[in-house]
Write an enzyme that holds these catalytic residues in place. Structure first.
Site, PDB file in Angstrom:
ATOM      1  N   ASP A  86       0.815  -1.222   0.000  1.00 29.94           N
ATOM      2  CA  ASP A  86       0.000   0.000   0.000  1.00 29.94           C
ATOM      3  C   ASP A  86       0.851   1.275   0.000  1.00 29.94           C
ATOM      4  OD1 ASP A  86      -2.679   1.132   0.121  1.00 29.94           O
ATOM      5  OD2 ASP A  86      -2.105   1.876   2.110  1.00 29.94           O
ATOM      6  N   HIS A 105       4.445   4.925  -2.970  1.00 34.89           N
ATOM      7  CA  HIS A 105       4.772   6.268  -2.474  1.00 34.89           C
ATOM      8  C   HIS A 105       6.223   6.396  -1.988  1.00 34.89           C
ATOM      9  CE1 HIS A 105       0.569   6.867  -2.853  1.00 34.89           C
ATOM     10  NE2 HIS A 105       0.220   6.272  -1.738  1.00 34.89           N
TER      11      HIS A 105
END
Ligand code: NAP
Length: 483
Positions: A235, A240
């Site tokens: 995730d 990111h």
């Protein structure tokens, strides 16, 4: 100073999933803010699309509510909002069925930029791309915007890339990582590549180590079902944190151009050292304090999914060999904070006979309070001899740029406008995503094969003690996670 707003051409933006959480909280309020900045041309239109039957009028009410809840507040909003709403339409459509497509065909203009935002579950991406094509809703100027997660491993990411590539070329596919849309992330590139000062020092000879922290105070909330199949590695780290690492570590691209930047980022991912999965700290939050534990939140008392990760990553290339990158991210931590910290080496010799170490530290803060500060060592003012003190030098210079600076656009606003302009610099290319999965896959597979169980950490803490120990072994410390 009002930021320079570059006008964009006329467009029709269709948001598939226009009634969903992301549209409501980010996309629609973001578009309204761009409208208020004068960036949307008079003929631009936004078309919400989802299965729920409703009229355009009802959808405008939905949009108005979203804008009031998550967008601009203040005087004069009503007039702007009314004008903005006049550009909104709605189509009830099934992304993987037959209903609604004829209406969309009639609505979307063929002589303007057509952008399709896939704000729906990733399982629908392939179907959507195919239907847009079958119904003749695309040409070489059309674009699609694809939300994360982009696959759950290398195999699924490759399949998705292949599915999309059947109908769109790479130049039409915008894979969003909203971290790249943040003002400070772009400022980081300006600071690195727009100054003589930093680049000569930006290597293992002068940089002791780099920390990348993305800490959240919230738990998994109502995303438990999705999150428990993903965990922090899929995730957060694969996308990111990896993207932030790339921007910090990449070589200067020859120009600020989408492929030049993305080529350099890709080289970084390919230079990452393979990880020993068992050197990575995995954690899961407990239920002390307020709120449920991770396992309660995901309704699985045996869940082995991590809500926290800390790891030391090596980049094996000429520039970075020997400088560790420490990455950590987690939920239900003490404070919400996303920060990249470049810790420079200490001086070879202090002429002041100082006992204390003084490191220059460059902090790039993504949230909250976006900004860049450089810690420099100066003389403590006043009499009493030469005492040194570290002070932060603000490098965001919002004040220096003038009075009345406009709030920087939210990441989503900026990225959507880049889609319309056709600028892919801040979007992930297919090969980048695949390379990132190729690096994370063996780690996740190893955890799963061995049934690795994450360490429990206290909600509201700074994460598992093991992460502190990991730094201590290297005689380093994590930056304090502060709001
Ligand atoms: P959501 O709240 O569940 O909304 C899903 C949307 O898709 C709804 O508008 C739904 O409306 C529509 N939809 C579902 N099936 C459809 C179909 N067959 N045809 C047309 N529309 C359909 O999801 P979300 O949180 O907005 O997330 C959307 C995407 O963004 C997902 O890929 C998610 O992973 C990604 N994302 C979300 C966030 C976030 O903060 N929410 C952050 C990052 C990424 P109907 O039921 O009326 O069709």
């Amino acid at each position: 100073m009002v930021s320079r707003v570059i006008p964009v051409g006329v467009f029709d933006l269709v948001i598939f999933g226009g009634t969903g959480d992301l549209a409501r909280r980010k996309i629609l309020p973001g578009l309204f803010r761009r409208y208020c900045s004068g960036q949307m041309p008079p003929d631009a239109r936004v078309i919400g699309a989802a299965r729920t039957e409703m009229s355009s009028e009802n959808y405008r009410e939905f949009v108005a509510k979203a804008v009031r809840e998550f967008g601009v507040v203040g005087q004069g909003i009503d007039t702007d909002l009314e004008k903005f709403l006049a550009r909104i339409e709605y189509v009830a459509i099934d992304a993987c069925g037959v209903t609604g497509w004829n209406k969309l065909i009639k609505l979307v203009r063929s002589d303007v930029v057509r952008a399709y935002y896939f704000s729906v579950a990733p399982s629908l991406f392939g179907d959507l791309a195919q239907r847009l094509n079958i119904h003749g809703l695309t040409d070489e100027f059309s674009r699609i915007v694809v939300e994360k997660p982009f696959g759950r491993d290398l195999k699924t990411a490759k399949t998705l890339n292949t599915d999309l590539a059947t109908y769109f070329n790479e130049g039409q596919i915008y894979r969003i990582d909203h971290y790249l849309g943040k003002e400070t992330v772009q400022n980081l590139m300006a600071v690195r590549f727009g100054n003589m000062l930093f680049e000569p020092l930006w290597n293992s000879q002068y940089v002791d180590h780099i920390q990348i922290t993305v800490a959240e105070t919230v738990g998994v909330g109502d995303r438990g079902e999705y999150y428990d199949k993903s965990g922090a590695m899929r995730d957060m780290v694969q996308n990111h944190l990896m993207q932030l690492l790339c921007l910090i570590a990449m070589e200067p691209p020859s120009k600020f151009d989408p492929d030049a930047v993305r080529d350099e980022k890709l080289k970084v991912i390919r230079a990452l050292d393979p990880m020993d999965p068992h050197q990575i700290i995995r954690g899961q939050y407990d239920g002390f304090g307020d709120g449920p534990s991770y396992r309660q939140a995901v309704r699985d008392a045996q869940s082995r999914t991590e809500s926290y990760i800390a790891m030391k990553v090596g980049v094996s290339n000429w520039r970075w060999a020997g400088t560790p990158f420490y990455l950590r991210t987690g939920k239900r931590l003490k404070a919400r904070s996303s920060e990249i910290t470049v810790v420079f080496k200490e001086l070879n010799h202090s002429i002041f006979g100082e006992q204390e170490d003084h490191h220059n530290v460059l902090s790039i803060r993504l949230q909250p309070n976006e900004g860049i500060t450089l810690g420099v060592t100066i003389k403590e003012p006043g009499p009493g001899g030469m005492r040194l003190v570290d002070v932060p030098l603000d490098m965001t210079f919002a004040e220096a740029l003038g009075e009345g600076s406009e709030e920087p656009p939210d990441a989503y606003e900026r990225l959507i406008m880049d889609v319309i302009r056709g600028n892919q610099t801040l979007f992930m290319r297919g090969d980048e995503v695949e390379a990132a999965w190729a690096w994370t896959d063996p780690i996740i597979e190893s955890w799963e094969a061995r049934g690795d169980v994450p360490k429990i950490y206290e909600s509201g803490s700074e994460g598992p003690e093991d992460a502190v120990q990991m730094m201590a072994r290297d005689t380093r410390v994590w930056r304090k996670v502060s709001p």
